[in-house]
Design a protein around this motif. Sequence first.
Motif, PDB file in Angstrom:
ATOM      1  N   LEU A  66       0.806  -1.223   0.000  1.00  0.00           N
ATOM      2  CA  LEU A  66       0.000   0.000   0.000  1.00  0.00           C
ATOM      3  C   LEU A  66       0.838   1.271   0.000  1.00  0.00           C
ATOM      4  CD1 LEU A  66      -2.727  -1.142   2.546  1.00  0.00           C
ATOM      5  CD2 LEU A  66      -2.922  -1.011   0.048  1.00  0.00           C
ATOM      6  N   ARG A  67       2.155   1.116   0.090  1.00  0.00           N
ATOM      7  CA  ARG A  67       3.086   2.249   0.101  1.00  0.00           C
ATOM      8  C   ARG A  67       2.786   3.187   1.268  1.00  0.00           C
ATOM      9  NH1 ARG A  67       7.343   1.610  -3.225  1.00  0.00           N
ATOM     10  NH2 ARG A  67       7.481   3.843  -3.415  1.00  0.00           N
ATOM     11  N   LEU A  68       2.570   2.576   2.442  1.00  0.00           N
ATOM     12  CA  LEU A  68       2.310   3.325   3.667  1.00  0.00           C
ATOM     13  C   LEU A  68       3.432   3.084   4.654  1.00  0.00           C
ATOM     14  CD1 LEU A  68      -1.481   2.483   4.199  1.00  0.00           C
ATOM     15  CD2 LEU A  68      -0.519   4.606   3.283  1.00  0.00           C
ATOM     16  N   ASP A  69       3.614   4.024   5.560  1.00  0.00           N
ATOM     17  CA  ASP A  69       4.555   3.822   6.646  1.00  0.00           C
ATOM     18  C   ASP A  69       4.026   2.684   7.520  1.00  0.00           C
ATOM     19  OD1 ASP A  69       5.392   4.565   9.636  1.00  0.00           O
ATOM     20  OD2 ASP A  69       6.865   5.410   8.230  1.00  0.00           O
ATOM     21  N   THR A  91      -6.804   1.134 -16.727  1.00  0.00           N
ATOM     22  CA  THR A  91      -6.455   0.136 -15.708  1.00  0.00           C
ATOM     23  C   THR A  91      -5.143  -0.550 -16.067  1.00  0.00           C
ATOM     24  OG1 THR A  91      -8.771  -0.232 -15.154  1.00  0.00           O
ATOM     25  CG2 THR A  91      -7.218  -1.984 -14.558  1.00  0.00           C
ATOM     26  N   ASP A  92      -5.009  -0.961 -17.307  1.00  0.00           N
ATOM     27  CA  ASP A  92      -3.782  -1.644 -17.743  1.00  0.00           C
ATOM     28  C   ASP A  92      -2.560  -0.735 -17.622  1.00  0.00           C
ATOM     29  OD1 ASP A  92      -5.355  -3.866 -18.341  1.00  0.00           O
ATOM     30  OD2 ASP A  92      -5.395  -3.458 -20.498  1.00  0.00           O
ATOM     31  N   ALA A 147       2.118   0.916 -11.555  1.00  0.00           N
ATOM     32  CA  ALA A 147       2.095   0.538 -10.146  1.00  0.00           C
ATOM     33  C   ALA A 147       2.933  -0.703  -9.858  1.00  0.00           C
ATOM     34  CB  ALA A 147       0.646   0.307  -9.686  1.00  0.00           C
ATOM     35  N   PHE A 148       3.019  -1.600 -10.831  1.00  0.00           N
ATOM     36  CA  PHE A 148       3.738  -2.866 -10.649  1.00  0.00           C
ATOM     37  C   PHE A 148       4.687  -3.103 -11.808  1.00  0.00           C
ATOM     38  CE2 PHE A 148      -0.536  -3.334  -8.760  1.00  0.00           C
ATOM     39  CZ  PHE A 148      -0.160  -3.434  -7.431  1.00  0.00           C
TER      40      PHE A 148
END
Length: 153
Positions: free
Chosen positions: A71-74, A142-143, A149-150
């Motif tokens: 989630l790219r959160l601390d 989306t693609d 994102a990945f």
Amino acid sequence: MPKPADVAATGLRASALTDDLSFLLARANAIALSAGNAALAEHGLKARSYSVLSLAADGAGPSQRELAEFLRLDPSQVVSLVDDLQSRGLVERRPDPADRRANVVIATDAGRSLAAAARDSARSAEERVHAQLSADERQTLTDLLRALAFPDA
């Protein structure tokens, strides 16, 4: 007669900033996040808590560290989110069978039920936000976002 804010917004749309991809992504994210949070509010969730609950409900048994990275959160933010969900009886922390020093986050029956209902609300909000796009355009978007994102996938 147009309101001053409408005139300013129209003028701002002609700004060079509207050609900046990072700005456009951030603005689109803010619009989607606002709509998503509004839809999730009826379930007592926001986008971040919904994301944690949804991942816990998928059955993968993610660790808190994995959730933070994905989630790219601390990590401290994830601890707080899991604490809140746990206090509501929606998730449980269990020892990770692969690493006894870590915990995995598992959705309870109530958590899985809430995640499913919240998913429907989130999807409805997403459809409203992206209503001006055709189905093919939404799939292309989306693609493209998935590729950003990945990148290692």
